[in-house]
Design an enzyme around this catalytic site. Structure first.
Site, PDB file in Angstrom:
ATOM      1  N   GLU A 177       0.837  -1.204   0.000  1.00  0.00           N
ATOM      2  CA  GLU A 177       0.000   0.000   0.000  1.00  0.00           C
ATOM      3  C   GLU A 177       0.874   1.257   0.000  1.00  0.00           C
ATOM      4  OE1 GLU A 177      -1.592   1.762   3.406  1.00  0.00           O
ATOM      5  OE2 GLU A 177      -1.144   0.083   4.737  1.00  0.00           O
ATOM      6  N   LYS A 184      -3.072  -1.270  15.964  1.00  0.00           N
ATOM      7  CA  LYS A 184      -2.555  -0.449  17.054  1.00  0.00           C
ATOM      8  C   LYS A 184      -3.551  -0.391  18.205  1.00  0.00           C
ATOM      9  CE  LYS A 184      -1.452   3.026  14.537  1.00  0.00           C
ATOM     10  NZ  LYS A 184      -1.422   2.279  13.306  1.00  0.00           N
TER      11      LYS A 184
END
Ligand code: PSU
Ligand code: MN
Length: 327
Positions: free
Chosen positions: A37, A171
């Site tokens: 990406e 995260k």
């Protein structure tokens, strides 16, 4: 029964899409290809370090035995595989947009440039016949999502796109348990790479378990091929690859950054697609280099592992691959 994957017609280049020659050659030759990406380059890593890191990520895929295909939209054209000049543009242009799947068609129609997220990169990789994708962290369910409805489009797209995504979990600014529950609801299998714990990006262990564990790139590749043969569903696969425990971010520093980062979002009224880039910037500015160090290490490890998995998928799908399918 043939072990060959249903052969996706490789996306022909057109005025809307350009497939880089190296990527096309690799797909035609049955060599492993790994999608990468561009949002982590444009919006997740600081300039100018991102230029060098982009090259290192591509090299890590090659070291794993596959060909890298970094994906981005430039001047309204989708690029599957970028040359050095194009990578530099993605890393340098301060106005480059963050494009999720819903934005890609708009950007192409309006002639805009943008970096692709996990969602849009997976969707475009699948169009091109690429089965494996490496990133840093997945988007997920944000804390407080029951009020804000902020759930990354990454999850829904993985649920409907048969691409294996190598990541270091999510995260802990996100609701990790909620993200795993959502992946379960969406029927996306989650595999731990040599771990029973779902990683927490900067931390090796998020405190949540993974439902499945694999010990090798070959085992992960077998999962991809077996799911294709069964044809039960069209979801992707999450392969969660933790940082080694001695390379994770110190837990005290981590917990302080997360608390301060979440407070900062509140104070600044940041929401929508700006949340993740703003938090990453805050971490990089306030961790004395630790968040960047860990981020780079985990992305490189994921790219390397994805390179190995894609090479195994290509081998198992190629001539004579059948006999290796069952353990
Ligand atoms: N996690 C990271 N770094 C990133 C991202 C996620 O550690 O740069 C990016 C990825 O491109 C991911 C996107 O697809 O953020 C998710 O954004 P959102 O939560 O707005 O869907
Ligand atoms: Mn969001």
């Amino acid at each position: 029964m043939s072990a060959h994957l249903p052969h996706l017609p490789h996306l022909p280049s057109s005025d809307l899409v350009v497939v880089h020659e190296d990527v096309r050659d690799a797909l035609d030759a049955g060599v492993g290809v790994v999608a990468l990406e561009s949002t982590i380059l444009a919006h997740g890593l600081p300039h100018p370090d991102n230029i060098e890191i982009a090259a290192q990520i591509e090299d890590a895929v090659r070291a794993g035995g596959s060909v890298p295909a970094t994906i981005a939209v430039l001047d309204g054209v989708v690029h599957i595989g970028l040359g050095a000049t194009e990578v530099e543009r993605v890393c340098t242009d301060p106005d480059i947009a963050k494009l999720s799947v819903r934005d890609v068609g708009v950007a192409t129609a309006l002639g805009r440039s943008g970096a692709t997220t996990v969602a849009s990169t997976s969707a475009l990789a699948n169009l091109a016949g690429i089965r494996v994708f490496a990133t840093g962290g997945l988007g997920g369910v944000h804390r407080g999502a029951s009020e804000t409805f902020d759930v990354s489009a990454d999850l829904g797209v993985i649920a409907s796109t048969p691409v294996l995504v190598v990541c270091a979990g999510v995260k802990s600014i996100l609701d990790v348990a909620g993200t795993l529950e959502t992946l379960e609801t969406l029927s996306v299998p989650v595999l731990g790479y040599r771990t029973d714990a779902f990683p927490g990006f900067y931390l090796s262990d998020s405190g949540q378990p993974v439902p499945w564990r694999v010990e090798s790139a070959e085992e992960a590749a077998r999962v991809v091929v077996a799911r294709d043969r069964l044809g039960t569903d069209a979801a992707g696969v999450v392969l969660a690859n933790p940082l080694p425990a001695d390379r994770q971010v110190d837990r005290e520093l981590h917990d302080r950054l997360v608390a301060e980062g979440l407070a900062l979002l509140e104070r600044e009224g940041v929401h929508g697609k700006d949340v993740t880039p703003r938090l990453l910037e805050f971490f990089h500015d306030n961790s004395g280099g630790e968040s960047l160090r860990a981020n780079v290490e985990l992305v490189l490890a994921n790219a390397r592992l994805a390179g190995e998995v894609a090479a195994e998928v290509a081998r198992l799908s190629g001539p004579g691959g059948d006999r290796d399918l069952q353990a």
